[in-house]
Motif scaffolding. Sequence first.
Motif, short mmCIF file in Angstrom:
data_model
loop_
_atom_site.label_atom_id
_atom_site.label_comp_id
_atom_site.label_asym_id
_atom_site.label_seq_id
_atom_site.Cartn_x
_atom_site.Cartn_y
_atom_site.Cartn_z
N ALA A 1 0.83 -1.21 0.00
CA ALA A 1 0.00 0.00 0.00
C ALA A 1 0.87 1.25 0.00
CB ALA A 1 -0.92 -0.01 1.22
N CYS A 2 1.93 1.24 0.80
CA CYS A 2 2.79 2.43 0.90
C CYS A 2 3.60 2.64 -0.37
CB CYS A 2 3.71 2.30 2.11
SG CYS A 2 2.87 2.49 3.69
N VAL A 3 4.04 1.55 -1.00
CA VAL A 3 4.79 1.70 -2.24
C VAL A 3 3.90 2.28 -3.33
CG1 VAL A 3 5.89 0.41 -4.12
CG2 VAL A 3 6.52 -0.07 -1.76
N VAL A 4 2.66 1.81 -3.41
CA VAL A 4 1.72 2.39 -4.38
C VAL A 4 1.50 3.87 -4.09
CG1 VAL A 4 -0.68 2.36 -5.19
CG2 VAL A 4 0.56 0.21 -4.89
N GLY A 5 1.35 4.20 -2.81
CA GLY A 5 1.19 5.59 -2.43
C GLY A 5 2.38 6.45 -2.82
N VAL A 6 3.59 5.92 -2.63
CA VAL A 6 4.81 6.64 -2.99
C VAL A 6 4.87 6.86 -4.50
CG1 VAL A 6 7.31 6.39 -3.20
CG2 VAL A 6 6.20 6.06 -0.99
N ILE A 7 4.55 5.82 -5.26
CA ILE A 7 4.58 5.96 -6.72
C ILE A 7 3.61 7.05 -7.18
CG2 ILE A 7 4.01 4.79 -8.89
CD1 ILE A 7 5.14 2.22 -7.67
N THR B 1 12.56 6.19 -6.67
CA THR B 1 13.15 4.94 -6.18
C THR B 1 13.66 5.10 -4.76
OG1 THR B 1 13.78 4.34 -8.44
CG2 THR B 1 14.91 3.20 -6.63
N THR B 2 14.31 6.22 -4.47
CA THR B 2 14.77 6.48 -3.11
C THR B 2 13.60 6.48 -2.14
OG1 THR B 2 16.57 7.86 -3.98
CG2 THR B 2 16.05 8.10 -1.65
N ALA B 3 12.51 7.11 -2.53
CA ALA B 3 11.32 7.15 -1.67
C ALA B 3 10.74 5.76 -1.45
CB ALA B 3 10.28 8.08 -2.28
N ILE B 4 10.71 4.94 -2.50
CA ILE B 4 10.19 3.57 -2.38
C ILE B 4 11.02 2.77 -1.39
CG2 ILE B 4 9.96 1.37 -3.59
CD1 ILE B 4 9.12 2.95 -6.08
N LEU B 5 12.34 2.84 -1.51
CA LEU B 5 13.22 2.06 -0.65
C LEU B 5 13.13 2.53 0.80
CD1 LEU B 5 16.33 1.76 -2.99
CD2 LEU B 5 14.56 0.06 -2.58
N LEU B 6 13.03 3.84 1.00
CA LEU B 6 12.94 4.35 2.37
C LEU B 6 11.61 4.02 3.02
CD1 LEU B 6 14.74 7.78 1.95
CD2 LEU B 6 15.45 5.92 3.44
N VAL B 7 10.51 4.11 2.27
CA VAL B 7 9.23 3.78 2.88
C VAL B 7 9.16 2.29 3.21
CG1 VAL B 7 7.77 3.18 0.86
CG2 VAL B 7 6.79 4.44 2.78
N MET C 1 11.66 0.59 4.40
CA MET C 1 12.34 0.46 5.69
C MET C 1 11.45 0.92 6.84
SD MET C 1 15.14 -0.74 4.59
CE MET C 1 15.70 -0.94 2.89
N VAL C 2 10.61 1.89 6.58
CA VAL C 2 9.77 2.45 7.64
C VAL C 2 8.67 1.48 8.06
CG1 VAL C 2 8.15 4.30 8.21
CG2 VAL C 2 10.27 4.83 6.99
N VAL C 3 8.08 0.76 7.12
CA VAL C 3 6.89 -0.04 7.44
C VAL C 3 7.15 -1.54 7.45
CG1 VAL C 3 5.39 1.74 6.50
CG2 VAL C 3 6.09 -0.16 5.03
N THR C 4 8.30 -2.01 7.00
CA THR C 4 8.52 -3.45 6.89
C THR C 4 8.44 -4.16 8.24
OG1 THR C 4 10.03 -5.17 6.09
CG2 THR C 4 11.03 -3.23 7.09
N PRO C 5 7.86 -5.37 8.28
CA PRO C 5 7.80 -6.11 9.54
C PRO C 5 9.06 -6.92 9.82
CG PRO C 5 6.63 -7.32 7.85
CD PRO C 5 7.10 -6.03 7.21
N ARG C 6 9.88 -7.13 8.80
CA ARG C 6 11.09 -7.95 8.97
C ARG C 6 12.24 -7.31 8.22
NH1 ARG C 6 12.19 -11.63 5.03
NH2 ARG C 6 12.95 -13.13 6.55
N LEU C 7 13.39 -7.29 8.85
CA LEU C 7 14.54 -6.62 8.25
C LEU C 7 15.81 -7.08 8.93
CD1 LEU C 7 14.90 -2.95 7.21
CD2 LEU C 7 16.47 -3.82 8.92
N LEU D 1 14.13 8.14 8.84
CA LEU D 1 14.11 7.62 7.47
C LEU D 1 12.95 8.23 6.68
CD1 LEU D 1 14.92 3.84 8.09
CD2 LEU D 1 16.46 5.64 7.32
N ALA D 2 11.82 8.43 7.35
CA ALA D 2 10.68 9.06 6.67
C ALA D 2 11.02 10.50 6.27
CB ALA D 2 9.44 9.03 7.57
#
Length: 464
Positions: A335-341, A353-359, A361-367, A431-432
């Motif tokens: 949902a957030c990637v679609v919103g960023v696009i 692309t920078t915005a996609i990768l950073l968002v 990191m902000v919302v991912t459940p595993r990293l 990061l946001a």
Amino acid sequence: MDYALLTGIVLVAGVALALIAQKRDWRPSLLVAILVGIAVRVLIMFTSAIDTWQPVDFVESFKPAGEAVLRGEDPVLASEGGWHFLPTIPYVYGILLWLGIPWEYAGRLVTVVADIVLIPLVAKLAGGPKASLRAFQYALNPLGVLVASVHGQVEPVALVFGVAAFVVARGPGDPHRPGLVTDVVGRVRQGVAAYGVRASVPRVIGRGGMLHRALLPGEGDRANLKRAAWAGVLMGLALCAKSWPIWLIPGFLLLLPNLRARIAALFMTGFVPLFFLVTLPIFAGTSLSQIPQVIHTIQDIRPIVGEWGWTPWLTDGSWSLEPTMASIGTNLIYACVVGVILLWRRADPIDMTTAILLVFMVVTPRLGAQYLLWFMPFLVARPTRFAWPAIIGSSLWAAYGYVVMTQFDFQGWYVQHQYWSRASIVLLPILALAMPWGRRIATAPGLDDNHTGPAPQAKVKSPA
């Protein structure tokens, strides 16, 4: 880690030099940047290779994959799921082991070389008069050094092909490009305003319409298709290293000049991973009956959470298999990637692309800490106002895990992990903020901000 003090001194000195270079506008030559990057990475690779501590996945997952290739076995199946990507990198591991290079060096050599090649690629990605400064800053990036030289994780390999795909797709000319708002989109909007939706549809998708004309060869078509094909091959190789470079595909396609080129690039992007999959029986000794099992293993991602962000606060700072959390987080990413696009649809594709990768990191459940390297080449090449707080904060958090926590036995490490994982939530707003909020619009040449007529020149806000 036996050489924690030396590693820490090198990393801190590197950050200090990078910040001084930023403040004083140093622009060392690209050769100097590359030599500095080589020196730092080779030094830390050497101390990590002779260290009594070695990363668990480096020894128990990556090494078995390389040894499987040496034995003529499938690296995905023979490593018992330890390697759950395509076998491209294990082929290189196998060659280096065959040459007699000890694993502690061979496994890291792949990632160190890739991270060194990223230095000139960051310069190319940045473009402009500060390109060599950006290369110098990436040469001293502490997270890149930790991931490539200490952990031996394959993120630099995926990145070197992914960033190269961006550089090739963009081609020569101005390094700053418009996003989805092109002359074509502007003309569609003008047509809808003038003729209405019903009358405009045949003009867009009918025979002889804009879509039909977009698929016909134009001036420089051969050169554009060649560039697109090579860019697609590079992005395909990035996907062969790991699956996450799929997040790079929207931006890289938008850098190409037209629809025909984008179709060609997308075709080659998919063809390369397919090639490595269907050739498993030839190069990896996989039987045809085992290929479905290989595909299943590659697709199977365990829902481990509790390392980063919001999930450690729900798992008491410990790793945990939580399918519900993983599912919620995955849907949140989509949902957030679609919103960023949508928000960055008019931006330079690199900023998108920078915005996609950073968002992510902000919302991912595993990293894992190595994931934080994903956005580094893009953010270093085109920094934002909060780029350095994000770079330093992410590097500090990762360095604590790599350098400090490895000084403890398992019980001490486990206690430290509970605090370390939960502390990562502090980085999420940073990061946001580091997303390129001020560069969401890069107006296409020939259109003004309302897209109703010609403008004297493009309005592209350059990075800081």
